[in-house]
Design an enzyme around this catalytic site. Structure first.
Site, PDB file in Angstrom:
ATOM      1  N   ASP A  58      -8.021   1.911 -24.986  1.00  0.00           N
ATOM      2  CA  ASP A  58      -8.346   1.654 -23.583  1.00  0.00           C
ATOM      3  C   ASP A  58      -8.618   2.972 -22.871  1.00  0.00           C
ATOM      4  O   ASP A  58      -7.999   3.989 -23.179  1.00  0.00           O
ATOM      5  CB  ASP A  58      -7.174   0.961 -22.862  1.00  0.00           C
ATOM      6  CG  ASP A  58      -7.038  -0.505 -23.263  1.00  0.00           C
ATOM      7  OD1 ASP A  58      -7.998  -1.066 -23.831  1.00  0.00           O
ATOM      8  OD2 ASP A  58      -5.973  -1.088 -22.994  1.00  0.00           O
ATOM      9  N   ARG A  98      -3.122  -8.865 -20.584  1.00  0.00           N
ATOM     10  CA  ARG A  98      -3.968  -8.522 -21.741  1.00  0.00           C
ATOM     11  C   ARG A  98      -3.260  -7.596 -22.719  1.00  0.00           C
ATOM     12  O   ARG A  98      -3.721  -7.402 -23.838  1.00  0.00           O
ATOM     13  CB  ARG A  98      -5.317  -7.929 -21.292  1.00  0.00           C
ATOM     14  CG  ARG A  98      -5.238  -6.600 -20.600  1.00  0.00           C
ATOM     15  CD  ARG A  98      -6.607  -6.091 -20.155  1.00  0.00           C
ATOM     16  NE  ARG A  98      -7.407  -5.558 -21.238  1.00  0.00           N
ATOM     17  CZ  ARG A  98      -7.220  -4.367 -21.816  1.00  0.00           C
ATOM     18  NH1 ARG A  98      -6.219  -3.598 -21.417  1.00  0.00           N
ATOM     19  NH2 ARG A  98      -8.007  -3.962 -22.785  1.00  0.00           N
ATOM     20  N   PRO A 153       0.821  -1.217   0.000  1.00  0.00           N
ATOM     21  CA  PRO A 153       0.000   0.000   0.000  1.00  0.00           C
ATOM     22  C   PRO A 153       0.853   1.264   0.000  1.00  0.00           C
ATOM     23  O   PRO A 153       0.356   2.347  -0.325  1.00  0.00           O
ATOM     24  CB  PRO A 153      -0.843  -0.126   1.269  1.00  0.00           C
ATOM     25  CG  PRO A 153      -0.219  -1.210   2.081  1.00  0.00           C
ATOM     26  CD  PRO A 153       0.574  -2.071   1.158  1.00  0.00           C
ATOM     27  N   GLU A 166       2.812  -6.945   8.305  1.00  0.00           N
ATOM     28  CA  GLU A 166       3.126  -5.522   8.106  1.00  0.00           C
ATOM     29  C   GLU A 166       4.100  -5.306   6.950  1.00  0.00           C
ATOM     30  O   GLU A 166       4.563  -4.190   6.727  1.00  0.00           O
ATOM     31  CB  GLU A 166       3.693  -4.920   9.393  1.00  0.00           C
ATOM     32  CG  GLU A 166       2.750  -4.978  10.586  1.00  0.00           C
ATOM     33  CD  GLU A 166       1.419  -4.260  10.334  1.00  0.00           C
ATOM     34  OE1 GLU A 166       1.451  -3.107   9.877  1.00  0.00           O
ATOM     35  OE2 GLU A 166       0.368  -4.880  10.595  1.00  0.00           O
TER      36      GLU A 166
HETATM   37 CL1  6GU Z   1      -0.339  -3.824  -3.365  1.00  0.00          CL
HETATM   38  N1  6GU Z   1      -1.057  -4.460  -0.884  1.00  0.00           N
HETATM   39  C1  6GU Z   1      -1.804  -4.292   0.203  1.00  0.00           C
HETATM   40  N2  6GU Z   1      -1.607  -5.089   1.255  1.00  0.00           N
HETATM   41  N3  6GU Z   1      -2.727  -3.355   0.316  1.00  0.00           N
HETATM   42  C2  6GU Z   1      -2.915  -2.578  -0.744  1.00  0.00           C
HETATM   43  C3  6GU Z   1      -2.186  -2.694  -1.914  1.00  0.00           C
HETATM   44  C4  6GU Z   1      -1.241  -3.667  -1.958  1.00  0.00           C
HETATM   45  N4  6GU Z   1      -2.600  -1.763  -2.784  1.00  0.00           N
HETATM   46  C5  6GU Z   1      -3.551  -1.104  -2.166  1.00  0.00           C
HETATM   47  N5  6GU Z   1      -3.748  -1.573  -0.930  1.00  0.00           N
END
Ligand code: 6GU
Length: 277
Positions: free
Chosen positions: A176, A161, A92, A119
């Site tokens: 796209d 794709r 994230p 984590e």
């Molecule tokens: Cl790539 N991993 C996690 N754990 N949470 C996320 C993410 C990735 N992308 C958005 N939220």
């Protein structure tokens, strides 16, 4: 293209056997390896995590299993002549995954994914492999998943794709919604198919007219309608030259007006209620 995924939930990657990605594999366009990180643990409990230095909640994935796993997967790929690898680390705290990044990743011969649980992975693992190969730390959106596996599925589908021969029509990527380098990125409008009447609901007349010019205009207007409603940011970041006279008429109908300070802020259209007199 070769893809490897190292994970503590190999069964989570089963969808890679299905649909577009599955078909690309059976057709030999994609070579996918899914590996269980716990195969590279040596203790009775197959431990992959430990408490964080500095304290705090949760657990951190340990260096040694990742190091051994990645060394072996990389050695195997080199032996198979997979080409230059790149590491894709779903997190994230990564850079946003976009169509532009999907296009970039689709040009690489070999991607190695390291979806984490807990984590995240001890930072030294990423720093170590970054000295040997490009590392992409990628987030798929502004929300938190319990682990990176679902992100691997998302990234893989967007990349697969784009590979030559995977979709029928090679031209289609240019159109796209989020194609990089497009004059304007607009969301697609609605689509319809038979029957011509369903539960009393018909098809917009213009789509039955056979008039290609009018159909293209209608689709463009619907795309503008949908984009202003769901993604006003896409309109605001579009260069004014991308909108023709008819686009401007439609934007005006939708309550958008030229920004009186156009040029200085790089945005041309804004919602009328935002315009100060
Ligand atoms: Cl790539 N991993 C996690 N754990 N949470 C996320 C993410 C990735 N992308 C958005 N939220």
């Amino acid at each position: 293209m070769r893809l490897d995924v190292v994970t503590i939930f190999p069964e989570y990657l089963e969808p890679l056997n299905v649909s577009l990605v599955g078909k690309a594999r059976t057709r030999g366009l994609l070579d996918v390896g899914v590996h269980d990180l716990r195969d590279w643990t040596h203790d009775r409990h197959n431990t992959v995590d430990d408490t964080p230095y500095g304290g705090g909640p949760g657990m951190v994935m340990k260096t040694e299993p990742w190091g051994e796993a990645l060394d072996e997967v990389l050695a195997d790929g080199y032996e198979a002549g997979a080409g230059a690898p790149a590491l894709v680390v779903p997190t994230p705290s990564g850079r946003p995954f976009t169509q532009e990044l999907a296009v970039e990743l689709s040009s690489r011969p070999w991607l190695v994914f390291t979806p984490a649980r807990y984590e995240g992975i001890d930072r030294r693992v990423i720093d170590e492999y970054a000295t040997r190969m490009p590392v992409y730390e990628v987030s798929i959106g502004d929300y938190v998943l319990a682990g990176g596996e679902a992100a691997v599925l998302v990234i893989t589908e967007a990349v697969a794709r784009l590979l030559p021969g995977v979709l029928g029509n090679a031209e289609s990527h240019r159109d796209d919604s989020f194609a990089p380098g497009a004059m304007a990125n607009l969301l697609e409008g609605p689509v319809h198919t038979k029957p011509p009447v369903w539960r009393g609901r018909g098809i917009p007349e213009v789509l039955l007219s056979g008039h290609h010019g009018k159909i293209a205009r209608w689709r463009r207007d619907e795309a503008l309608r949908r984009t202003t409603a769901h993604r006003p940011d896409l309109i605001e970041r579009t260069a004014p030259e991308a909108f023709d006279k008819k686009d401007r008429e439609m934007l005006s109908i939708l309550g958008w007006a030229p920004d009186p300070e156009a040029g200085r802020h790089g945005r041309f259209w804004r919602r009328v209620e935002d315009v100060e007199e």
